[in-house]
Write an enzyme that holds these catalytic residues in place. Sequence first.
Site, PDB file in Angstrom:
ATOM      1  N   ARG A   1      37.943  41.690  41.969  1.00 26.81           N
ATOM      2  CA  ARG A   1      36.854  41.835  41.003  1.00 26.81           C
ATOM      3  C   ARG A   1      35.753  42.713  41.599  1.00 26.81           C
ATOM      4  NH1 ARG A   1      34.674  36.539  38.013  1.00 26.81           N
ATOM      5  NH2 ARG A   1      36.840  36.651  37.331  1.00 26.81           N
TER       6      ARG A   1
ATOM      7  N   SER B   1      37.155  37.436  33.536  1.00 30.65           N
ATOM      8  CA  SER B   1      36.916  36.100  33.003  1.00 30.65           C
ATOM      9  C   SER B   1      35.621  36.036  32.192  1.00 30.65           C
ATOM     10  CB  SER B   1      36.918  35.085  34.155  1.00 30.65           C
ATOM     11  OG  SER B   1      36.940  33.771  33.669  1.00 30.65           O
TER      12      SER B   1
ATOM     13  N   ASP C   1      38.548  35.796  28.580  1.00 25.83           N
ATOM     14  CA  ASP C   1      40.008  35.878  28.611  1.00 25.83           C
ATOM     15  C   ASP C   1      40.694  34.624  28.083  1.00 25.83           C
ATOM     16  OD1 ASP C   1      39.113  34.468  30.902  1.00 25.83           O
ATOM     17  OD2 ASP C   1      40.992  34.844  31.938  1.00 25.83           O
TER      18      ASP C   1
ATOM     19  N   ASP D   1      40.636  31.350  28.991  1.00 25.09           N
ATOM     20  CA  ASP D   1      41.112  30.211  29.780  1.00 25.09           C
ATOM     21  C   ASP D   1      40.075  29.103  29.944  1.00 25.09           C
ATOM     22  OD1 ASP D   1      39.455  31.562  31.530  1.00 25.09           O
ATOM     23  OD2 ASP D   1      40.894  31.655  33.183  1.00 25.09           O
TER      24      ASP D   1
ATOM     25  N   THR E   1      38.946  24.729  44.883  1.00 24.34           N
ATOM     26  CA  THR E   1      38.765  25.470  43.636  1.00 24.34           C
ATOM     27  C   THR E   1      39.793  26.599  43.560  1.00 24.34           C
ATOM     28  OG1 THR E   1      36.410  24.964  43.529  1.00 24.34           O
ATOM     29  CG2 THR E   1      37.167  26.916  42.326  1.00 24.34           C
TER      30      THR E   1
ATOM     31  N   LYS F   1      44.739  27.648  33.321  1.00 25.87           N
ATOM     32  CA  LYS F   1      43.885  26.831  32.455  1.00 25.87           C
ATOM     33  C   LYS F   1      43.878  27.447  31.071  1.00 25.87           C
ATOM     34  CE  LYS F   1      40.109  29.095  34.902  1.00 25.87           C
ATOM     35  NZ  LYS F   1      39.050  28.893  35.883  1.00 25.87           N
TER      36      LYS F   1
END
Length: 549
Positions: free
Chosen positions: A22, A116, A289, A291, A356, A388
Amino acid sequence: LSLLTLPTSPHPDQRPGTNGLRKKTHVFQSEKNYLHNFIQCIFSSIDLRDRQGSTMVVGGDGRYFSSTAIQAIVQMAAANGVGRVVIGQNGIMSTPAVSCVIRKIKAIGGIILTASHNPGGPDRDFSIKFNTASGGPAPEAVTNKIFQLSRTIEEFAICPELRVDLGTIGKQSFDLENKFKPFTVEIVDPVESYANSLRNIFDFAVLKELLSGDNHIQIRLDAMHGVTGLYVKKILCEELGSPANSAINCVPREDFGGDHPDPDLTYATDLVETMKSGQYDFGAAFDGDGDCNMILGKQGFFVNPSDSVAVIAANIFCIPYFQHAGVRGFARSMPTSAALDMVARATKIQLYETPTGWRYFGSLMDAGRLSLCGEESFGTGSDYIREKDGLWAVLAWLSIQAVRRQSVEDIMADHWRTYGRNYYTRFDYEEVDLDAAVEMMLDLELMISDRKYQVEAADNFEYSDPVDGTLSRNQGLRVVFKGGSRIIFRLSGSDSFGATVRLYIDSYEKDINKIFQDPQVALAELVSIALQLSQIHERTGRRGPTVIT
């Protein structure tokens, strides 16, 4: 079409994080071969024998620069021996749908173009994420391999004349030099395969009655101009009968309408204010996105994500999929509140606490140990895919409402009375100086290890994967008090600039006379301790957090 091998040189900063590589969009656009280097390293991380003639899935949230990146991915897939690339129409396919398609067609993996919940645009964020054949995010061993390849890359393979029509559903074939079989690109409806899976998980007849029957509830869904708008319109509105005007901001935009596509109380303010009017019984927002999700009840009643996964766990047999498949285990990330633990303890179902990152859940799912999991960062999902899934979580909540015939608020209140309440909050300090953030974390680790405070445990969380024994260290600093209250400090791994310091507070309350307080009031003393302990405002130069959840 000719295949070329072109020289290049490494970029030192291409280490993938928990959500891929990213960066600011202009980095991919302006730094020479930055995009091509990383794509080549993804392909090179896959054994050549496995790559030859394989199928790869490509999707994303349609953010700025996606179309350009997809053309490059297809050109390089062709030159690296991939036989077929399956792409969502117009380059759009939600992250959970990509995972679903990878698994259904037995693809070798997928590339997802999304940052995201981060904003999109020329001066905003872009990310390239690789998912493996399981449909889940690449495990640490794979991302480490990609990073090592990126440090020594000298060339990349490409078919520069190949151009794909992303807007037309159907197959496109290309003859390549020195190849016996044509290279195929298949543009698909981004919704249909995923929708078929949901039809096999939930009782759509029951949901249709809830949303459009004689005594239907009123819902409000905000796609925040992300990819989920396509799925909400087709599944919730067209198939399940919810009125068209119940879904807003459903047209995906490459800059998300200039907004931050993050489904929380800070950025989904339009939905929050609308829900406060009392006109709607159920509300939900989704990220870029697709999720992540936020659940709201009437009058804007907020369901904390940690509570959300616990409620689904407690009512899991309201979902037909689990009636047939059974429940193997629950899991949550370490910073997520212990609300799920209370359900696991009561139901005697195994609970896993992981770092995480959804890839840790995927490992447990692949081993047949996990059925339902969630993160405090608005992510919930099950083992039918390896990501997710925001829309899955919404349909899970609606299924619970359909069976129990209760409001969101009453379901939540009953849950707290039964299991107790975990008061929870998260403070985000975004784009702080990285060196200052790292120094603060190092000092904190020394401080808590001295055990000067009356605590039950204090450590830097590490996780040994029960499946393969892989050890993940430095996953967050924990201070655990007697009774289970926790203070957690963690540096986020999903930033394109600077660092995000996250402070989490979790405190359990079982007294039914004290379970309806405002979390910020109930947690005020612990917040004060955390701020004094860390000196976070002084160390970061911030007067307060950027976001409070």
